[in-house]
Motif scaffolding. Structure first.
Motif, PDB file in Angstrom:
ATOM      1  N   ILE A   1       0.829  -1.213   0.000  1.00  0.00           N
ATOM      2  CA  ILE A   1       0.000   0.000   0.000  1.00  0.00           C
ATOM      3  C   ILE A   1       0.860   1.258   0.000  1.00  0.00           C
ATOM      4  CG2 ILE A   1      -1.669   1.342   1.360  1.00  0.00           C
ATOM      5  CD1 ILE A   1      -2.928  -1.273   2.222  1.00  0.00           C
ATOM      6  N   GLU A   2       0.466   2.213  -0.812  1.00  0.00           N
ATOM      7  CA  GLU A   2       1.153   3.508  -0.892  1.00  0.00           C
ATOM      8  C   GLU A   2       0.501   4.535   0.018  1.00  0.00           C
ATOM      9  OE1 GLU A   2       1.359   6.945  -4.256  1.00  0.00           O
ATOM     10  OE2 GLU A   2       2.076   4.964  -4.886  1.00  0.00           O
ATOM     11  N   SER A   3      -0.832   4.608   0.004  1.00  0.00           N
ATOM     12  CA  SER A   3      -1.510   5.627   0.805  1.00  0.00           C
ATOM     13  C   SER A   3      -2.951   5.223   1.098  1.00  0.00           C
ATOM     14  CB  SER A   3      -1.504   6.989   0.088  1.00  0.00           C
ATOM     15  OG  SER A   3      -2.280   6.923  -1.100  1.00  0.00           O
ATOM     16  N   ILE A   4      -3.498   5.819   2.159  1.00  0.00           N
ATOM     17  CA  ILE A   4      -4.909   5.675   2.504  1.00  0.00           C
ATOM     18  C   ILE A   4      -5.469   7.064   2.739  1.00  0.00           C
ATOM     19  CG2 ILE A   4      -6.582   4.762   4.165  1.00  0.00           C
ATOM     20  CD1 ILE A   4      -4.683   2.452   4.705  1.00  0.00           C
ATOM     21  N   ASN A   5      -6.499   7.411   1.997  1.00  0.00           N
ATOM     22  CA  ASN A   5      -7.159   8.711   2.130  1.00  0.00           C
ATOM     23  C   ASN A   5      -8.544   8.517   2.734  1.00  0.00           C
ATOM     24  OD1 ASN A   5      -5.755  11.153   0.387  1.00  0.00           O
ATOM     25  ND2 ASN A   5      -5.211   9.116  -0.358  1.00  0.00           N
ATOM     26  N   ILE A   6      -8.849   9.271   3.774  1.00  0.00           N
ATOM     27  CA  ILE A   6     -10.190   9.264   4.351  1.00  0.00           C
ATOM     28  C   ILE A   6     -10.755  10.671   4.236  1.00  0.00           C
ATOM     29  CG2 ILE A   6     -11.586   8.868   6.414  1.00  0.00           C
ATOM     30  CD1 ILE A   6      -9.536   6.872   7.357  1.00  0.00           C
ATOM     31  N   ASN A   7     -11.900  10.782   3.578  1.00  0.00           N
ATOM     32  CA  ASN A   7     -12.527  12.082   3.341  1.00  0.00           C
ATOM     33  C   ASN A   7     -13.887  12.152   4.024  1.00  0.00           C
ATOM     34  OD1 ASN A   7     -10.388  12.783   1.576  1.00  0.00           O
ATOM     35  ND2 ASN A   7     -11.413  11.735  -0.112  1.00  0.00           N
ATOM     36  N   ALA A   8     -14.124  13.254   4.715  1.00  0.00           N
ATOM     37  CA  ALA A   8     -15.440  13.526   5.318  1.00  0.00           C
ATOM     38  C   ALA A   8     -15.808  14.953   4.920  1.00  0.00           C
ATOM     39  CB  ALA A   8     -15.387  13.367   6.826  1.00  0.00           C
ATOM     40  N   LEU A   9     -16.516  15.077   3.819  1.00  0.00           N
ATOM     41  CA  LEU A   9     -16.789  16.373   3.207  1.00  0.00           C
ATOM     42  C   LEU A   9     -18.273  16.705   3.316  1.00  0.00           C
ATOM     43  CD1 LEU A   9     -14.750  15.645  -0.047  1.00  0.00           C
ATOM     44  CD2 LEU A   9     -13.885  16.553   2.125  1.00  0.00           C
ATOM     45  N   GLU A  10     -18.576  17.966   3.559  1.00  0.00           N
ATOM     46  CA  GLU A  10     -19.964  18.387   3.717  1.00  0.00           C
ATOM     47  C   GLU A  10     -20.293  19.531   2.771  1.00  0.00           C
ATOM     48  OE1 GLU A  10     -21.569  17.578   8.023  1.00  0.00           O
ATOM     49  OE2 GLU A  10     -19.870  18.938   8.149  1.00  0.00           O
ATOM     50  N   ALA A  11     -21.498  19.511   2.224  1.00  0.00           N
ATOM     51  CA  ALA A  11     -21.951  20.597   1.360  1.00  0.00           C
ATOM     52  C   ALA A  11     -22.520  21.754   2.169  1.00  0.00           C
ATOM     53  CB  ALA A  11     -23.015  20.076   0.383  1.00  0.00           C
ATOM     54  N   ILE A  12     -22.980  21.475   3.391  1.00  0.00           N
ATOM     55  CA  ILE A  12     -23.553  22.530   4.227  1.00  0.00           C
ATOM     56  C   ILE A  12     -22.459  23.395   4.824  1.00  0.00           C
ATOM     57  CG2 ILE A  12     -25.639  21.211   4.795  1.00  0.00           C
ATOM     58  CD1 ILE A  12     -24.288  20.550   7.503  1.00  0.00           C
ATOM     59  N   ASP A  13     -22.823  24.645   5.167  1.00  0.00           N
ATOM     60  CA  ASP A  13     -21.886  25.498   5.894  1.00  0.00           C
ATOM     61  C   ASP A  13     -22.103  25.277   7.392  1.00  0.00           C
ATOM     62  OD1 ASP A  13     -24.214  26.925   6.507  1.00  0.00           O
ATOM     63  OD2 ASP A  13     -23.842  28.474   5.011  1.00  0.00           O
ATOM     64  N   ILE A  14     -21.757  26.241   8.231  1.00  0.00           N
ATOM     65  CA  ILE A  14     -21.879  26.024   9.675  1.00  0.00           C
ATOM     66  C   ILE A  14     -23.320  26.171  10.158  1.00  0.00           C
ATOM     67  CG2 ILE A  14     -19.517  26.741  10.088  1.00  0.00           C
ATOM     68  CD1 ILE A  14     -20.700  29.377  11.275  1.00  0.00           C
ATOM     69  N   GLN A  15     -24.228  26.597   9.295  1.00  0.00           N
ATOM     70  CA  GLN A  15     -25.662  26.658   9.577  1.00  0.00           C
ATOM     71  C   GLN A  15     -25.993  27.358  10.899  1.00  0.00           C
ATOM     72  OE1 GLN A  15     -26.911  22.471   8.986  1.00  0.00           O
ATOM     73  NE2 GLN A  15     -27.816  23.185   7.076  1.00  0.00           N
ATOM     74  N   GLY A  16     -25.363  28.483  11.110  1.00  0.00           N
ATOM     75  CA  GLY A  16     -25.687  29.306  12.270  1.00  0.00           C
ATOM     76  C   GLY A  16     -25.063  28.869  13.584  1.00  0.00           C
ATOM     77  N   ARG A  17     -24.294  27.789  13.571  1.00  0.00           N
ATOM     78  CA  ARG A  17     -23.677  27.316  14.830  1.00  0.00           C
ATOM     79  C   ARG A  17     -22.407  28.132  15.106  1.00  0.00           C
ATOM     80  NH1 ARG A  17     -22.654  21.208  14.002  1.00  0.00           N
ATOM     81  NH2 ARG A  17     -22.634  21.044  16.263  1.00  0.00           N
ATOM     82  N   VAL A  18     -22.600  29.408  15.303  1.00  0.00           N
ATOM     83  CA  VAL A  18     -21.487  30.359  15.387  1.00  0.00           C
ATOM     84  C   VAL A  18     -20.579  30.076  16.575  1.00  0.00           C
ATOM     85  CG1 VAL A  18     -20.871  32.782  15.688  1.00  0.00           C
ATOM     86  CG2 VAL A  18     -22.748  32.149  14.150  1.00  0.00           C
ATOM     87  N   ASN A  19     -21.149  30.075  17.772  1.00  0.00           N
ATOM     88  CA  ASN A  19     -20.323  29.905  18.972  1.00  0.00           C
ATOM     89  C   ASN A  19     -19.618  28.562  18.974  1.00  0.00           C
ATOM     90  OD1 ASN A  19     -21.067  32.418  19.965  1.00  0.00           O
ATOM     91  ND2 ASN A  19     -22.842  31.609  21.059  1.00  0.00           N
ATOM     92  N   PHE A  20     -20.344  27.511  18.601  1.00  0.00           N
ATOM     93  CA  PHE A  20     -19.746  26.176  18.582  1.00  0.00           C
ATOM     94  C   PHE A  20     -18.569  26.123  17.608  1.00  0.00           C
ATOM     95  CE2 PHE A  20     -19.442  22.139  16.256  1.00  0.00           C
ATOM     96  CZ  PHE A  20     -19.067  21.294  17.289  1.00  0.00           C
ATOM     97  N   TYR A  21     -18.790  26.600  16.379  1.00  0.00           N
ATOM     98  CA  TYR A  21     -17.758  26.404  15.370  1.00  0.00           C
ATOM     99  C   TYR A  21     -16.553  27.308  15.602  1.00  0.00           C
ATOM    100  CZ  TYR A  21     -16.232  23.968  11.260  1.00  0.00           C
ATOM    101  OH  TYR A  21     -15.539  23.120  10.435  1.00  0.00           O
ATOM    102  N   GLU A  22     -16.770  28.489  16.117  1.00  0.00           N
ATOM    103  CA  GLU A  22     -15.640  29.367  16.419  1.00  0.00           C
ATOM    104  C   GLU A  22     -14.733  28.759  17.489  1.00  0.00           C
ATOM    105  OE1 GLU A  22     -14.581  33.245  15.531  1.00  0.00           O
ATOM    106  OE2 GLU A  22     -14.644  31.550  14.157  1.00  0.00           O
ATOM    107  N   GLN A  23     -15.310  27.938  18.365  1.00  0.00           N
ATOM    108  CA  GLN A  23     -14.524  27.308  19.422  1.00  0.00           C
ATOM    109  C   GLN A  23     -13.888  25.991  18.980  1.00  0.00           C
ATOM    110  OE1 GLN A  23     -17.032  26.890  22.897  1.00  0.00           O
ATOM    111  NE2 GLN A  23     -17.712  29.005  22.773  1.00  0.00           N
ATOM    112  N   THR A  24     -14.341  25.457  17.850  1.00  0.00           N
ATOM    113  CA  THR A  24     -13.835  24.144  17.445  1.00  0.00           C
ATOM    114  C   THR A  24     -13.080  24.189  16.128  1.00  0.00           C
ATOM    115  OG1 THR A  24     -15.989  23.669  16.447  1.00  0.00           O
ATOM    116  CG2 THR A  24     -15.612  22.825  18.664  1.00  0.00           C
TER     117      THR A  24
END
Length: 413
Positions: free
Chosen positions: A190-213
């Motif tokens: 094996i040369e590489s392993i790629n794991i992708n977790a991609l989302e089309a949505i934005d932060i959807q108003g979770r301002v305080n949570f996302y600014e801290q994380t």
């Protein structure tokens, strides 16, 4: 034996969307029978209105209506603490008590201290705690010290719900059931392993949570690390203890290639959070390697981001001979059907319980296969400690990208 499931934070989003429906499904499938469910919240609520909000017009047909109650609870009010103690009948040894703490991270230690100091930590009481586990290595270590000061390890269930996904539970079966695949699942091939977790949505108003994380703490340090450790672990058999042991061993060998980290923020994010100075990453690509001789010089890439062109959750294994195996967790669970010019006759086990149904069922039955361990979580934080310290000291340089961008264009830029 009677099982009492106590859900702290039941009036929150997770409680209503996932936890109460999961309990209803378990009761409906008759996987648990003698059970009582008690929702805990800070405000007194009408039980019928609460259940109607979850199940809409069919609420009165649900099995959980016969066993559900709600209790308003304030950890600063000793009367409500004492009343909950009596309501649960905590001293009754002839019952199984599950306490699910669906709480904001900044409240977790206070609740655990309150429960511990008020003697809720009986031998038949288990606590379920969901990520995030701290904000960095030191805060995670402090949280676990608090937990361990009251509850024994066998009574503590640490939840990262990606471990409960049907795909992840099937992956170990996939590795071991095909001898040729297992034989070539290492650095020789094996040369590489790629794991992708991609989302089309934005932060959807979770301002305080996302600014801290940000993307690293929201997804990479927990979900994606558990995914990677599950993927690259090499258990000798499918016994639960061996799978957990192997996953921990794989985790403890991982290290970060710090200079290869790519972070980015989508245009418009600063306006959404009303902070023009924000350096919070909404996209990240991480490069890891392992000290395990079986994985020497194999590149592991973890990529996660928001406001991208599509929602996608994939694992891509690239072999040195050019062969590529693609696995999909979303929109469907998809395993490859051939490898090395040979058919892979793997049959996906769809009968496994998914996510929160599995969480409750396994906790009730003392099975820790779908739960994380303190060792894993602390090592995961240690992997990223240097990176986080560098960010705190100004060593973070985000790229920018437009909403709806393809993730490959961000990485190339």
């Amino acid at each position: 034996m009677l099982t009492k499931v106590i859900i702290f934070g039941a009036s929150g989003d997770l409680g209503k969307r996932k936890l109460i429906p999961a309990m209803e499904n378990l009761i409906d499938k008759k996987l648990i029978t003698d059970v009582e469910v008690i929702g805990i919240g800070r405000r007194k609520i009408n039980v019928e209105e609460y259940l109607q909000d979850i199940f809409k017009d069919s609420w009165y047909e649900k099995n959980i209506t016969k066993v559900f109650d709600f209790y308003d609870f304030d950890i600063t009010n000793q009367v409500t603490i004492d009343n909950l103690y009596k309501k649960i009948d905590i001293n009754n040894p002839n019952q199984n008590v599950i306490m699910f703490l669906s709480l904001p991270p900044n409240n977790m230690e206070d609740y655990i201290n309150t429960l511990g100091m008020n003697k809720f930590n009986k031998p038949n009481v288990k606590i379920l705690i969901e990520k995030p586990f701290g904000d960095n290595y030191e805060s995670a270590k402090r949280l676990f010290n608090v937990i361990n000061s009251y509850f024994k390890d066998q009574n503590v269930f640490l939840l990262d719900h990606y471990l409960c996904k049907k795909f992840m539970q099937n992956f170990n079966n996939f590795k071991l059931l095909d001898a040729n695949f297992y034989k070539k699942f290492n650095s020789e091939y094996i040369e590489s392993i790629n794991i992708n977790a991609l989302e089309a949505i934005d932060i959807q108003g979770r301002v305080n949570f996302y600014e801290q994380t940000g993307a690293l703490k929201d997804f990479v340090v927990n979900h994606m690390m558990e995914m990677l450790c599950t993927v690259i672990s090499l258990p000798k058999n499918l016994k639960n203890e061996e799978i957990i042991k192997s996953r921990i061993a794989a985790c403890k060998q991982l290290f970060l290639i710090n200079d290869d980290t790519i972070t980015a923020q989508y245009l418009g994010y600063k306006d959404e959070v009303n902070n023009q100075a924000s350096i919070t990453e909404t996209f990240i690509k991480i490069h890891l390697r392992s000290n395990d001789k079986k994985w020497t010089n194999v590149d592991f890439f973890l990529t996660s981001g928001k406001a991208l062109s599509e929602k996608s959750n994939t694992i891509v294994i690239k072999y040195k001979n050019g062969e590529i195996l693609n696995f999909e967790l979303f929109p469907q669970n998809v395993f490859p059907n051939s490898f090395d010019n040979q058919p892979l006759n793997f049959i996906f086990n769809n009968s496994l319980l998914d996510c929160y149904e599995g969480v409750f069922f396994n906790a009730i039955n003392d099975n820790k296969i779908v739960f994380a361990t303190i060792e894993e979580i602390l090592h995961n934080w240690q992997v990223y400690d240097e990176l986080l310290v560098g960010w705190k000291n100004g060593k973070k340089h985000n790229l920018s990208y437009n909403k709806n961008a393809k993730y490959q264009t961000i990485v190339k830029n």
